[in-house]
Write an enzyme that holds these catalytic residues in place. Structure first.
Site, PDB file in Angstrom:
ATOM      1  N   HIS A 166      -9.817   3.024  -0.396  1.00  0.00           N
ATOM      2  CA  HIS A 166     -10.232   2.617   0.916  1.00  0.00           C
ATOM      3  C   HIS A 166     -11.028   1.315   1.039  1.00  0.00           C
ATOM      4  O   HIS A 166     -12.102   1.151   1.773  1.00  0.00           O
ATOM      5  CB  HIS A 166     -10.946   3.716   1.939  1.00  0.00           C
ATOM      6  CG  HIS A 166     -10.144   3.778   3.268  1.00  0.00           C
ATOM      7  ND1 HIS A 166     -10.483   4.133   4.411  1.00  0.00           N
ATOM      8  CD2 HIS A 166      -8.653   3.996   3.133  1.00  0.00           C
ATOM      9  CE1 HIS A 166      -9.575   4.329   5.213  1.00  0.00           C
ATOM     10  NE2 HIS A 166      -8.256   4.458   4.421  1.00  0.00           N
ATOM     11  N   HIS A 176       0.664  -1.173  -0.023  1.00  0.00           N
ATOM     12  CA  HIS A 176       0.148   0.115  -0.088  1.00  0.00           C
ATOM     13  C   HIS A 176       0.830   1.197  -0.133  1.00  0.00           C
ATOM     14  O   HIS A 176       0.508   2.386  -0.479  1.00  0.00           O
ATOM     15  CB  HIS A 176      -0.901   0.111   1.272  1.00  0.00           C
ATOM     16  CG  HIS A 176      -1.669   0.971   1.048  1.00  0.00           C
ATOM     17  ND1 HIS A 176      -3.105   1.085   0.362  1.00  0.00           N
ATOM     18  CD2 HIS A 176      -2.099   2.278   2.028  1.00  0.00           C
ATOM     19  CE1 HIS A 176      -3.991   1.758   0.604  1.00  0.00           C
ATOM     20  NE2 HIS A 176      -3.321   2.799   1.326  1.00  0.00           N
TER      21      HIS A 176
END
Length: 733
Positions: free
Chosen positions: A89, A43
């Site tokens: 998200h 990420h």
């Protein structure tokens, strides 16, 4: 073996651990290993995607700041700039949909005002499993509530987005949030810890245990145990977020700060190491000075917590009092943690002892870059060979169109929009429901057109062409409003890159997107890669989402999709070629995802968009609408419903009504034109080398489609309206 399992549990491989030891010159302690774990997670460091992302064009005549900072910045003239970014998200929203979505909105908001820009709009791109499942409805409802809950409270309009429903997103929904801001260009502030001796200051919320290792959680596939990872989901406070935004912008406007960095993924670790690494400096702090809301937090917890609404400021010592006064007036906490050093190291003390002493460049930029194995999936050629025309044609075209209008992918999303405040700040010229939203800029007299677009089904069937189409459709939607595309940001949602077939999808999609960006002269100024979107080895569709921003020099020179005037002529601009492969018709009416997509000629796409913008700028057309999901028939219905007027259309040039009505293909625009302007429009199309034909006129209170002298479809607006507008009320209420 037990010691090895520590870094493996933190998501690091044995090879990566050996690299860390080599770069640090010793074995890292607990706090340091956790810092590497979050910063070397997929990420944060993009270790499986970095080599592919270099294919994107990232520079251009308007680009002021490209990838590598909190957000991209493009010049809009007159000393002003637009600032924008999109991020995912997904994993947090899968286990806690409200907070997952809300903190996604809060995080992307901070990315914008961190640069010195006033946020002016939110958009979002959402994917869920089929809404006939109670679990999927719960996720959908929670995500929508979270987006509205945060965006409405901070007073920024949510002006557009897209929502799709496919079985593959059932266990792993996609929640991609985009924010756009504007600012005087001279106000730009970067996330750099410049100036040896300058102060390192934390402002905003206290630090707790929420969100610890959130980026590590986002860098692994979901499973039945993911529900246990709720502590990895951050908790947002939009009221505090609003105060933090206003205070930070005031400090930037008064030139009180040298650098600003959001505490996003990886928390304090990310803020410290990235600001130091970008500036080539070091930072020394005392963790005892970090305001905590929980007792007994370990150093690694303080360093990796992703508690929301926190910012890192770099301040010259003589300006501290002025900064304190600003944040005190906004009732926000401020703590001086330490100072900028010149040795390139991040050093942290806790209870008087040094608990971290690491090279900033190693933590923030020393991760390995992988080039995974790539292999074409077995399904690719098999599905591409399917011919949709071998299926029996519809017996009733009226029913087919009503079925498409009531399909959740196409149906009106007003049930969603009602929960968003898209008119706050009173600058929204065109809100949700059109090809793109339009926001008026009071400061410059201009307008920005904004959109997010992507189609995972298309990219699954043909990743390269699907990637191209995502960029082409996003920029085409901007052009339908009259806006010149000036930049894009992307959110690349895929399964595990360690699966050769998934990585093939990813690489092909990026290559297609890059080709389209170059051909359409639109730079990529930032974005986000989200891998490991899968559950128990079952991946989502490869889903690249493109957020695009366009500039309208005069808000009077804009266009919408609604039919507004009786007797206007309907013209079809662009290529005639369509395909039922991968179409909404094939999915919703035949239950199949297969077939080849229509060809995309990027040279023609560029011509069509340039011509369309010219026609709108000259005031020659009354409406314009991109033909996408559902083809011509759905586009006609949307235009009729938008303006409350019917249309009569003749498909005289089509050999077969089915592909002409429901086939999908790029570079096609449905326009309405006053009879007095038809000759000028046709002449301009001829000069541009773009096909154009008259297909009908605006009239009555029904949509009528003829073929071969026969009426094959006739629907009252009221029937279409009922099918189109009542879907989500029935599903959710």
């Amino acid at each position: 073996m037990a010691e090895q399992q520590v870094w493996r549990k933190l998501g690091l491989t044995d090879r990566e651990y050996d690299m860390i030891v080599e770069q640090v010159g010793r074995e890292p302690n607990e706090a340091e290993l956790n810092m590497y774990s979050v910063m070397w997670s997929e990420h944060c460091c993009y270790k499986h995607s970095l080599s592919s992302l270099k294919l994107f064009p990232t520079t251009g005549k308007r680009v002021i700041q490209g990838p590598g900072e909190n957000a991209g910045v493009v010049d809009i003239g007159g000393g002003w700039s637009a600032v924008f970014k999109i991020e995912s998200h997904n994993h947090p929203s899968a286990v806690e949909p409200y907070q997952g979505a809300a903190t996604g909105v809060g995080g992307i908001l901070r990315d914008i005002f961190t640069m010195g820009a006033q946020p002016v709009a939110f958009l979002n791109s959402l994917r869920f499993g089929n809404p006939d499942s109670a679990r999927n409805r719960y996720l959908f409802d929670g995500v929508v509530a979270g987006i509205g809950g945060y965006g409405n409270c901070v007073g920024i309009p949510t002006v557009g987005g897209e929502i799709y429903f496919e079985p593959c997103y059932g266990g792993n929904p996609l929640v991609n949030a985009m924010c756009v801001g504007v600012m005087p260009t001279e106000r730009l502030v970067l996330g750099k810890a410049t100036g040896e001796g300058n102060l390192v200051v934390l402002v905003g919320a206290r630090t707790g245990r929420d969100g610890i290792h959130g980026v590590t959680f986002a860098s692994e596939e979901l499973s039945e145990k993911s529900e246990e990872r709720r502590p990895a989901v951050q908790v947002g406070d939009p009221f505090l977020g609003k105060l933090l935004m206003d205070a930070t912008l005031e400090a930037i406007e008064k030139k009180l700060v040298c650098g600003v960095q959001d505490f996003g993924g990886a928390g304090l670790t990310c803020a410290l190491t990235e600001t130091a690494s970008r500036a080539g400096t070091g930072i020394e702090i005392d963790l005892d000075l970090v305001p905590l809301r929980e007792e007994g937090m370990h150093p690694y917890e303080i360093l990796t917590s992703e508690s929301q609404e926190r910012m890192l400021l770099i301040i010259e010592p003589e300006k501290l009092a002025a900064v304190e006064e600003v944040f005190r007036r906004w009732e926000l906490q401020l703590a001086v943690l330490g100072k900028v050093t010149g040795d390139g190291r991040v050093v942290a003390r806790h209870h008087g002892a040094v608990v971290v002493d690491l090279p900033a460049a190693s933590v923030a930029g020393g991760a390995p870059v992988y080039n995974p194995e790539s292999r074409e999936p077995e399904y690719f050629s098999r599905l591409a060979g399917f011919d949709p025309l071998t299926l029996p044609p519809p017996e009733d075209y009226n029913k087919t169109l009503l079925d498409l209008l009531s399909a959740p992918d196409i149906a009106s999303k007003e049930w969603v929009w009602r929960r968003y405040d898209y008119m706050v700040r009173t600058c929204t010229v065109q809100g949700p429901g059109g090809d793109a939203a339009v926001i008026r800029l009071r400061e410059t007299g201009q307008a920005l057109a904004l959109t997010v677009d992507g189609n995972g089904r298309h990219t699954y069937l043909d990743p390269y062409r699907g990637g191209m189409m995502a960029v082409a459709e996003a920029t085409r939607n901007l052009s339908c409003t009259g806006a010149e595309p000036i930049g894009v940001t992307d959110c690349l949602n895929f399964g595990s890159p360690e699966n050769p077939e998934i990585y093939w999808q990813f690489r092909q999609a990026v290559e297609g997107m890059a080709a389209a960006c170059r051909a359409l002269d639109v730079p990529v100024v930032g974005g986000n890669v989200s891998f490991y979107n899968e559950v128990e080895g079952e991946a989502i569709y490869p889903t690249p989402v493109v957020g695009a921003v366009g500039l309208i020099e005069s808000p009077q020179q804009q266009c919408g999709l609604a039919l507004r005037r009786e007797k206007d002529l309907l013209l079809l601009l662009g290529p005639r070629e369509t395909s039922l492969g991968g179409s909404q018709y094939l999915k919703s009416c035949c239950g199949k995802v297969a077939g080849s997509l229509a060809e995309l000629d990027l040279v023609m796409e560029h011509r069509v968009q340039a011509l369309l913008r010219s026609l709108i700028g000259r005031g020659l057309i009354a409406s314009a609408h991109d033909l996408s999901d559902g083809g011509l028939a759905v586009a006609l219905a949307e235009c009729c419903l938008g303006g409350g007027l019917g249309a009569e259309v003749n498909l005289a040039q089509a050999d077969s009504p089915l592909p002409a009505m429901f086939g999908e293909g790029p570079s096609r625009i449905l326009m309405s034109v006053g009879p007095e302007n038809q000759a000028a429009v046709v002449e301009a199309a001829g000069e541009a080398g773009v096909k154009i034909c008259e297909i009908g006129a605006v009239t009555g209170d029904a949509l009528i489609i003829c073929h071969g002298g026969d009426i094959i479809l006739k629907l009252k607006l009221s029937a279409m309206k009922k099918a189109y507008e009542e879907v989500f009320s029935c599903i959710m209420e």
